[in-house]
Design a protein around this motif. Structure first.
Motif, PDB file in Angstrom:
ATOM      1  N   ARG A   1       8.055-109.073  72.326  1.00 37.03           N
ATOM      2  CA  ARG A   1       9.114-108.070  72.460  1.00 37.03           C
ATOM      3  C   ARG A   1       8.475-106.681  72.437  1.00 37.03           C
ATOM      4  NH1 ARG A   1      11.388-110.509  67.105  1.00 37.03           N
ATOM      5  NH2 ARG A   1       9.123-110.415  66.897  1.00 37.03           N
ATOM      6  N   VAL A   2       8.829-105.873  73.455  1.00 36.41           N
ATOM      7  CA  VAL A   2       8.174-104.588  73.645  1.00 36.41           C
ATOM      8  C   VAL A   2       9.224-103.476  73.709  1.00 36.41           C
ATOM      9  CG1 VAL A   2       6.575-103.258  75.047  1.00 36.41           C
ATOM     10  CG2 VAL A   2       6.391-105.757  74.989  1.00 36.41           C
ATOM     11  N   LEU A   3       8.928-102.384  73.027  1.00 32.09           N
ATOM     12  CA  LEU A   3       9.780-101.206  73.036  1.00 32.09           C
ATOM     13  C   LEU A   3       9.000-100.058  73.683  1.00 32.09           C
ATOM     14  CD1 LEU A   3      12.505-100.069  72.053  1.00 32.09           C
ATOM     15  CD2 LEU A   3      11.445 -99.633  69.832  1.00 32.09           C
ATOM     16  N   ASP A   4       9.510 -99.548  74.791  1.00 26.61           N
ATOM     17  CA  ASP A   4       8.856 -98.472  75.543  1.00 26.61           C
ATOM     18  C   ASP A   4       9.671 -97.198  75.331  1.00 26.61           C
ATOM     19  OD1 ASP A   4       7.475 -96.876  77.299  1.00 26.61           O
ATOM     20  OD2 ASP A   4       8.062 -97.968  79.108  1.00 26.61           O
ATOM     21  N   LEU A   5       9.136 -96.268  74.529  1.00 26.58           N
ATOM     22  CA  LEU A   5       9.871 -95.057  74.163  1.00 26.58           C
ATOM     23  C   LEU A   5       9.376 -93.859  74.963  1.00 26.58           C
ATOM     24  CD1 LEU A   5       9.896 -95.589  70.291  1.00 26.58           C
ATOM     25  CD2 LEU A   5      11.624 -96.279  71.976  1.00 26.58           C
ATOM     26  N   TYR A   6      10.312 -92.995  75.356  1.00 26.22           N
ATOM     27  CA  TYR A   6      10.035 -91.906  76.307  1.00 26.22           C
ATOM     28  C   TYR A   6       9.498 -92.547  77.587  1.00 26.22           C
ATOM     29  CZ  TYR A   6       9.924 -89.529  71.754  1.00 26.22           C
ATOM     30  OH  TYR A   6      10.198 -89.099  70.479  1.00 26.22           O
ATOM     31  N   ALA A   7      10.273 -93.476  78.110  1.00 23.67           N
ATOM     32  CA  ALA A   7       9.802 -94.385  79.159  1.00 23.67           C
ATOM     33  C   ALA A   7       9.751 -93.754  80.535  1.00 23.67           C
ATOM     34  CB  ALA A   7      10.694 -95.631  79.198  1.00 23.67           C
ATOM     35  N   GLY A   8      10.295 -92.558  80.716  1.00 26.09           N
ATOM     36  CA  GLY A   8      10.279 -91.947  82.036  1.00 26.09           C
ATOM     37  C   GLY A   8      10.977 -92.822  83.056  1.00 26.09           C
ATOM     38  N   VAL A   9      10.367 -92.985  84.216  1.00 26.23           N
ATOM     39  CA  VAL A   9      10.978 -93.786  85.276  1.00 26.23           C
ATOM     40  C   VAL A   9      10.562 -95.251  85.190  1.00 26.23           C
ATOM     41  CG1 VAL A   9      11.126 -91.777  86.791  1.00 26.23           C
ATOM     42  CG2 VAL A   9       9.144 -93.302  86.954  1.00 26.23           C
ATOM     43  N   GLY A  10       9.879 -95.636  84.107  1.00 27.01           N
ATOM     44  CA  GLY A  10       9.601 -97.047  83.869  1.00 27.01           C
ATOM     45  C   GLY A  10       8.191 -97.506  84.173  1.00 27.01           C
ATOM     46  N   LEU A  11       7.229 -96.582  84.238  1.00 27.04           N
ATOM     47  CA  LEU A  11       5.854 -96.950  84.601  1.00 27.04           C
ATOM     48  C   LEU A  11       5.310 -98.054  83.699  1.00 27.04           C
ATOM     49  CD1 LEU A  11       3.166 -96.477  86.136  1.00 27.04           C
ATOM     50  CD2 LEU A  11       2.643 -94.707  84.439  1.00 27.04           C
ATOM     51  N   PHE A  12       5.288 -97.829  82.395  1.00 28.78           N
ATOM     52  CA  PHE A  12       4.706 -98.829  81.488  1.00 28.78           C
ATOM     53  C   PHE A  12       5.588-100.069  81.391  1.00 28.78           C
ATOM     54  CE2 PHE A  12       2.899 -94.791  79.734  1.00 28.78           C
ATOM     55  CZ  PHE A  12       1.593 -95.047  80.074  1.00 28.78           C
ATOM     56  N   SER A  13       6.905 -99.883  81.382  1.00 28.44           N
ATOM     57  CA  SER A  13       7.816-101.026  81.244  1.00 28.44           C
ATOM     58  C   SER A  13       7.629-102.042  82.351  1.00 28.44           C
ATOM     59  CB  SER A  13       9.264-100.545  81.230  1.00 28.44           C
ATOM     60  OG  SER A  13       9.574 -99.862  80.049  1.00 28.44           O
ATOM     61  N   ALA A  14       7.389-101.562  83.572  1.00 30.30           N
ATOM     62  CA  ALA A  14       7.253-102.492  84.701  1.00 30.30           C
ATOM     63  C   ALA A  14       6.077-103.433  84.497  1.00 30.30           C
ATOM     64  CB  ALA A  14       7.091-101.704  85.995  1.00 30.30           C
TER      65      ALA A  14
ATOM     66  N   VAL B   1      10.053 -96.250  64.298  1.00 32.37           N
ATOM     67  CA  VAL B   1       9.156 -97.209  64.957  1.00 32.37           C
ATOM     68  C   VAL B   1       8.587 -98.166  63.922  1.00 32.37           C
ATOM     69  CG1 VAL B   1       6.913 -97.440  66.106  1.00 32.37           C
ATOM     70  CG2 VAL B   1       8.579 -95.768  66.949  1.00 32.37           C
ATOM     71  N   VAL B   2       8.105 -97.629  62.825  1.00 30.29           N
ATOM     72  CA  VAL B   2       7.521 -98.463  61.765  1.00 30.29           C
ATOM     73  C   VAL B   2       8.554 -99.443  61.217  1.00 30.29           C
ATOM     74  CG1 VAL B   2       6.551 -98.386  59.441  1.00 30.29           C
ATOM     75  CG2 VAL B   2       5.762 -96.760  61.173  1.00 30.29           C
ATOM     76  N   ASP B   3       9.819 -99.047  61.165  1.00 31.43           N
ATOM     77  CA  ASP B   3      10.883 -99.947  60.696  1.00 31.43           C
ATOM     78  C   ASP B   3      10.983-101.202  61.551  1.00 31.43           C
ATOM     79  OD1 ASP B   3      11.578 -98.319  58.600  1.00 31.43           O
ATOM     80  OD2 ASP B   3      13.276 -97.376  59.633  1.00 31.43           O
ATOM     81  N   ARG B   4      10.527-101.133  62.803  1.00 26.76           N
ATOM     82  CA  ARG B   4      10.578-102.308  63.692  1.00 26.76           C
ATOM     83  C   ARG B   4       9.373-103.225  63.512  1.00 26.76           C
ATOM     84  NH1 ARG B   4      14.351 -98.286  64.101  1.00 26.76           N
ATOM     85  NH2 ARG B   4      16.097 -99.026  65.367  1.00 26.76           N
ATOM     86  N   SER B   5       8.442-102.850  62.652  1.00 30.75           N
ATOM     87  CA  SER B   5       7.280-103.679  62.274  1.00 30.75           C
ATOM     88  C   SER B   5       6.433-104.141  63.451  1.00 30.75           C
ATOM     89  CB  SER B   5       7.749-104.905  61.466  1.00 30.75           C
ATOM     90  OG  SER B   5       8.422-104.494  60.312  1.00 30.75           O
ATOM     91  N   PRO B   6       6.085-103.266  64.388  1.00 29.44           N
ATOM     92  CA  PRO B   6       5.235-103.723  65.501  1.00 29.44           C
ATOM     93  C   PRO B   6       3.831-104.056  65.011  1.00 29.44           C
ATOM     94  CG  PRO B   6       5.419-101.332  65.538  1.00 29.44           C
ATOM     95  CD  PRO B   6       6.375-101.806  64.479  1.00 29.44           C
ATOM     96  N   ARG B   7       3.210-105.025  65.665  1.00 25.99           N
ATOM     97  CA  ARG B   7       1.815-105.334  65.333  1.00 25.99           C
ATOM     98  C   ARG B   7       0.873-104.272  65.872  1.00 25.99           C
ATOM     99  NH1 ARG B   7      -1.134-107.071  69.615  1.00 25.99           N
ATOM    100  NH2 ARG B   7      -0.123-108.173  71.340  1.00 25.99           N
TER     101      ARG B   7
END
Length: 374
Positions: free
Chosen positions: A234-247, A318-324
């Motif tokens: 599960r990935v959270l992309d913040l300040y994602a713009g037009v979706g470059l990293f999300s894609a 962000v830390v509350d979501r406990s990402p690795r």
């Protein structure tokens, strides 16, 4: 008369226009070097000097400064003892009192990158308490530091000529040919090939897109290499713009989950068009979105905030979501260092840092940092 963009009440007698001879010290964040006035009138005052290099002896002209200011600003108008890294600026309007678009045209390109590395390392040391070896890497897509900027905002003089603004001023300087500009097509779409995949992105209006042609690929590949996303994550992309990293993250996690959050309405609409239907796009201020929704764990987070950084409210959530792992893409080393310190207070350490020269001839530098739980 020059109209300053940061107008403020005078704090004593003005010293604008005075000239002093100084020994130039270290580079500082912002495209200038630090010097100190040694004569009686200066009293040892700190001066931020543009158009100089560390170790040089120069004559400066004060551009901002009053008796009550803690520091002054000045331009190096005569070089009395030059650094071996000084070169002739390729642009005829780069220099004191001229176009303010570039900071380092008087500096050899390899030394420009070394200066930027010093700034990144100093900000991490001062603001995050970390000692980090930094190398600023060249990125394919420019020619000796020129012809890389795919989007350029030009002003126009009353006679129709194109112009750029002076440093910290609204005054205009005629510019027939900006040497860092790269003529680009009017197409509202951008294609990116990275990590064995290709995607095309719609970028309409004033939606954000990296201005260096080599930036999208190198940033995507760096983020993917640092995060090492696995299928099903599960990935959270913040300040994602037009979706470059999300894609590209959606490709990597497959049946996993990707959520993109973007504050700019137009960019969020573009992201919704650019990304596969399985990616959820939320439009809104990142801090407010995280405060009101997505209250669930995420394995990975990408942060690509504006120049002021993510700041404490976003880092805390962000830390509350406990990402690795968190990949932080930063265009300002001071903001990066402050946010790294906030992550450290939550038990996340800086594991890796890469820096890229996405803005040659200017003081700007792009960093990608990997933060993992200690």
């Amino acid at each position: 008369m020059t109209r300053r963009t940061r107008a403020r009440a005078a704090r004593g007698a003005s010293h604008v226009g005075e000239r002093h001879v100084v020994e130039v010290g270290a580079v500082a964040h912002g495209g200038h070097c630090v010097a100190r006035l040694a004569d009686e009138s200066g009293g040892g005052r700190v001066v931020f000097v543009r158009h100089a290099l560390p170790g040089e002896r120069v004559e400066v002209e004060v551009t901002e400064g009053t008796d009550g200011d803690t520091f002054w600003r000045a331009d190096a108008v005569a070089v009395l003892s030059a650094s071996p890294d000084r070169v002739q600026a390729p642009c005829p309007v780069a220099g004191p009192g001229l176009c303010g678009g570039c900071d380092f045209q008087h500096v050899a390109l390899t030394r420009q990158r070394a200066l930027k590395a010093e700034v990144v390392a100093e900000q991490l040391r001062r603001l995050a308490g970390l000692s980090v070896d930094v190398t600023v890497e060249a990125v394919p897509g420019d020619v000796d530091g020129l012809r890389w900027r795919t989007r350029t905002r030009l002003a126009h003089l009353p006679d129709g000529r194109t112009a750029m603004r002076k440093h910290r001023s609204h005054d205009l300087v005629p510019v027939d040919d900006c040497l860092i500009a790269l003529p680009s097509s009017s197409s509202p779409s951008e294609s990116v090939s990275a990590a064995g995949r290709s995607h095309t992105f719609q970028v309409t209006g004033d939606g954000f897109w990296q201005v260096h042609p080599g930036a999208p690929r190198v940033l995507v590949e760096t983020v993917l290499a640092m995060l090492r996303p696995e299928p099903g994550e599960r990935v959270l992309d913040l300040y994602a713009g037009v979706g470059l990293f999300s894609a590209f993250l959606a490709d990597a996690v497959g049946a996993g989950r990707v959520v993109a959050v973007e504050g700019h309405p137009g960019a969020a609409r573009d992201a919704a068009s650019n990304l596969p239907c399985g990616v959820r796009v939320l439009q809104g201020d990142v801090a407010r979105v995280l405060a009101s929704t997505l209250d669930e764990p995420f394995d990975l987070v990408v942060l690509d905030p504006p120049r002021e950084g993510a700041r404490k409210a976003v880092v805390d959530r962000v830390v509350d979501r406990s990402p690795r792992a968190v990949a932080y893409v930063a265009c300002d080393p001071a903001a990066l260092a402050r946010d790294v310190a906030t992550f450290a207070a939550h038990g996340y350490r800086l594991d890796e840092l890469r820096a890229f020269d996405l803005f040659p001839m200017t003081h700007h530098v792009e960093c990608v940092a990997l933060l993992t739980r200690s």
